[in-house]
Write an enzyme that holds these catalytic residues in place. Structure first.
Site, PDB file in Angstrom:
ATOM      1  N   SER A 168       0.804  -1.139   0.116  1.00  0.00           N
ATOM      2  CA  SER A 168      -0.079  -0.065   0.131  1.00  0.00           C
ATOM      3  C   SER A 168       0.782   1.151   0.093  1.00  0.00           C
ATOM      4  O   SER A 168       1.603   1.469  -0.826  1.00  0.00           O
ATOM      5  CB  SER A 168      -1.051   0.017   1.114  1.00  0.00           C
ATOM      6  OG  SER A 168      -2.021   0.792   1.078  1.00  0.00           O
ATOM      7  N   ASP A 247      -9.128  -5.434  -4.396  1.00  0.00           N
ATOM      8  CA  ASP A 247      -8.943  -3.852  -4.308  1.00  0.00           C
ATOM      9  C   ASP A 247      -9.772  -3.214  -5.007  1.00  0.00           C
ATOM     10  O   ASP A 247     -10.628  -3.625  -6.002  1.00  0.00           O
ATOM     11  CB  ASP A 247      -7.444  -3.722  -5.085  1.00  0.00           C
ATOM     12  CG  ASP A 247      -6.208  -3.852  -4.042  1.00  0.00           C
ATOM     13  OD1 ASP A 247      -6.375  -3.177  -2.891  1.00  0.00           O
ATOM     14  OD2 ASP A 247      -5.292  -4.367  -4.368  1.00  0.00           O
ATOM     15  N   HIS A 279      -7.145  -6.035   0.021  1.00  0.00           N
ATOM     16  CA  HIS A 279      -6.422  -5.033   0.103  1.00  0.00           C
ATOM     17  C   HIS A 279      -5.436  -5.537   1.384  1.00  0.00           C
ATOM     18  O   HIS A 279      -4.112  -5.127   1.601  1.00  0.00           O
ATOM     19  CB  HIS A 279      -7.184  -3.518   0.403  1.00  0.00           C
ATOM     20  CG  HIS A 279      -5.574  -2.652   0.252  1.00  0.00           C
ATOM     21  ND1 HIS A 279      -4.867  -2.083  -0.852  1.00  0.00           N
ATOM     22  CD2 HIS A 279      -5.234  -1.952   1.236  1.00  0.00           C
ATOM     23  CE1 HIS A 279      -4.272  -1.359  -0.472  1.00  0.00           C
ATOM     24  NE2 HIS A 279      -4.115  -1.030   0.909  1.00  0.00           N
TER      25      HIS A 279
END
Length: 304
Positions: A168, A247, A279
């Site tokens: 991320s 995602d 995610h």
């Protein structure tokens, strides 16, 4: 954009009110297990800042030269820390790979002035003095991660290759490392590979979301720190850009466009679309030997 850049809204496993707490618990518990089973050097300073520390998970049977996986945590540049980032270490150190979790000063801690005031500081400083970004500033986070690699190279001259792994926001910081001009550091880290997981590679869209409330980035700052805008000439480095099936479309687009930009510039890059994960567990599952991303990593890193 608020929806697209809110990863908790896209999980199929848990609702948005519980998925983040579950993620925090998963990485913290995994790190606690790692620290109990692996030889460690914790809170090793690589600079003088409060957040400038490393956790080093050492190989079970270290030789004089060993590869190092440098893990850069996510948390939208404003949460998590190196103290939650050792969960992936056990499968690696048993194969002779050192794992280093990098700490950096997250926002809003130390975000000492708004972007407009920071720009004024730069304009008004004496020409002979360099601009030193304040803690929690995006420029500073990028600089800290770069400096952590310089420290590792100087402390462990026998390192047999550095492999970056970021999730991320950490994938963003790892990608910024790939765009570094190392001449100003007088050390060139031997970066042989990078695994970038569910990252953000163009920061401009998040200027218009809640994420920027803490970061307080200007458009110039976002452009300066967007890896997709600063793809360099290719290095001898294999890059894997990974994205989760669950995602958001924007996260998936960013991964696709960054991998395309790297490929167009001549980099050796692969895009891996991971089925059945979101995610959060896309990175949590790195602690599992059977996970596809762990298996891909083993092929990428010697002795992993």
């Amino acid at each position: 954009l608020e929806d697209q850049y809110s990863p908790s809204r896209w999980s199929r496993r848990l609702d948005r009110d519980t998925i983040i707490d579950a993620h925090l618990q998963a990485v913290a518990a995994g790190t606690e297990r790692a620290r109990a089973s692996v030889r460690t050097l914790l809170h090793v300073p690589y600079g003088s800042g409060d957040g400038e520390k490393l956790d080093i998970y050492l190989p079970t049977n270290p030789s004089e030269a060993f590869p190092v996986l440098v893990y850069i945590h996510g948390g939208y540049w404003q949460s998590l820390s190196k103290d939650d980032s050792g969960f992936a270490a056990p499968p690696l150190v048993s194969q002779g790979v050192a794992v280093v979790a990098v700490g950096y000063d997250i926002a809003p801690k130390g975000r000492c002035c708004p972007a407009e005031a920071a720009a004024a500081c730069v304009a008004q400083r004496p020409p002979a003095l360099p601009f030193v970004p304040c803690s929690g500033h995006m420029d500073n986070m990028v600089l800290q991660v770069r400096r952590s690699l310089v420290f590792l190279m100087e402390r462990y001259p026998g390192i047999r290759g550095i492999y970056l792994c970021g999730h991320s926001a950490g994938a963003h910081l790892a990608a910024m490392v790939l765009s570094t001009d190392w001449t100003e550091f007088q050390v060139v880290p031997d970066i042989k590979g990078a695994v970038l997981v569910s990252g953000v590679y163009d920061l401009e869209p998040i200027l218009h979301t809640y994420v920027n409330d803490a970061l307080n980035m200007s458009r110039e700052e976002a452009q300066r720190n967007s890896p997709v805008r600063h793809v360099t000439v290719p290095a001898a480095c294999e890059v894997l850009v990974a994205v989760a099936q669950h995602d958001s479309p924007e996260f998936r687009r960013q991964s696709q466009e960054y991998s395309q930009a790297l490929r167009a510039a001549g980099w050796s890059v692969s895009l891996l679309d991971l089925a059945g994960v979101d995610h959060f567990n896309v990175i949590e599952k790195l602690s599992e030997d059977s996970y596809v991303l762990t298996q891909v990593g083993r092929r990428a890193v010697p002795r992993w």
